[in-house]
Design an enzyme around this catalytic site. Structure first.
Site, PDB file in Angstrom:
ATOM      1  CB  SER A  20     -90.018 -24.896  38.915  1.00  0.00           C
ATOM      2  OG  SER A  20     -90.122 -25.853  37.880  1.00  0.00           O
ATOM      3  CG  HIS A  47     -90.586 -23.379  35.304  1.00  0.00           C
ATOM      4  ND1 HIS A  47     -89.422 -23.748  35.930  1.00  0.00           N
ATOM      5  CD2 HIS A  47     -90.390 -22.100  34.893  1.00  0.00           C
ATOM      6  CE1 HIS A  47     -88.558 -22.746  35.895  1.00  0.00           C
ATOM      7  NE2 HIS A  47     -89.131 -21.732  35.273  1.00  0.00           N
ATOM      8  CG  ASP A 140     -86.378 -19.351  35.262  1.00  0.00           C
ATOM      9  OD1 ASP A 140     -85.780 -18.284  35.000  1.00  0.00           O
ATOM     10  OD2 ASP A 140     -87.553 -19.562  34.908  1.00  0.00           O
TER      11      ASP A 140
END
Length: 197
Positions: A20, A47, A140
């Site tokens: 991310s 992301h 995540d």
């Protein structure tokens, strides 16, 4: 936090990577000079905002000199290719090792979700999979990396002490107990050993 890999696993058939915030720079560091041939596809979830087209594949292709493409539903996951998830969809690998996309709800506030990709890859590849969680600001990837480890695959994480955002690798370490936790400078030669034919 660093933890060295004790021994190399059997040859892998896929590498799944999640990142991310700070992930683009981390991926460029890892793959600079690591052009194919590779024994396995590299499948990446970063992301991204859902409301505009992604330019990631083209950027990675130009910067790294690799065959980087956005994963397309029904396409096979082929060795030597660097696949990125399209924005706004979960990316999965099916049992036949082809891609599919899903519009199901975000996971850990993210769609595409690293967990969704890694869990599907664990089912498709089992012990011939390696997974890597890089820098990011949420959790995540922790469940996905745990699924890879449970399936007998190789679980790796970036050392959070050097990550641009340490939360994601920290969560993966706490949940999945990776086989190795390394800074990018040590992950880079390890990935070369895993990917070179």
């Amino acid at each position: 936090m660093r933890r060295a890999l004790q021994h190399l696993p059997p040859p892998i058939e896929a590498l799944a990577i999640g990142a991310s915030a700070g992930g683009i720079d981390a991926l460029i560091t890892l793959f600079s000079g690591l052009e194919p041939p590779w024994r396995a596809p590299v499948i990446v979830v970063l992301h991204l905002p859902e409301d505009h087209d992604s330019q990631l594949a083209g950027m990675f292709a130009r910067r790294l000199g690799i065959h980087a493409v956005e994963a397309a539903p029904g396409a096979p996951a082929e060795p030597g290719h660097f696949y990125v998830a399209p924005p706004g969809y979960h990316l999965l690998v099916e049992a036949g090792r082809t891609f599919s996309l899903s519009c199901e709800a975000p996971v850990q506030f993210s769609r595409p979700s690293i967990d969704v990709l890694m869990e599907s890859c664990a089912d498709a590849y089992g012990e011939s999979l390696a997974g890597l969680v890089l820098t990011g600001a949420n959790e995540d990837g922790a469940e996905g990396l745990a699924a890879i480890r449970a399936a007998g695959g190789l679980a790796l994480a970036q050392d959070p002490d050097e990550a641009a955002q340490p939360a994601m690798p920290q969560a993966a370490i706490a949940r999945a107990n990776p086989h190795a936790v390394l800074p990018l400078a040590e992950l880079r030669p390890l990935l070369e050993k895993l990917l070179r034919p």
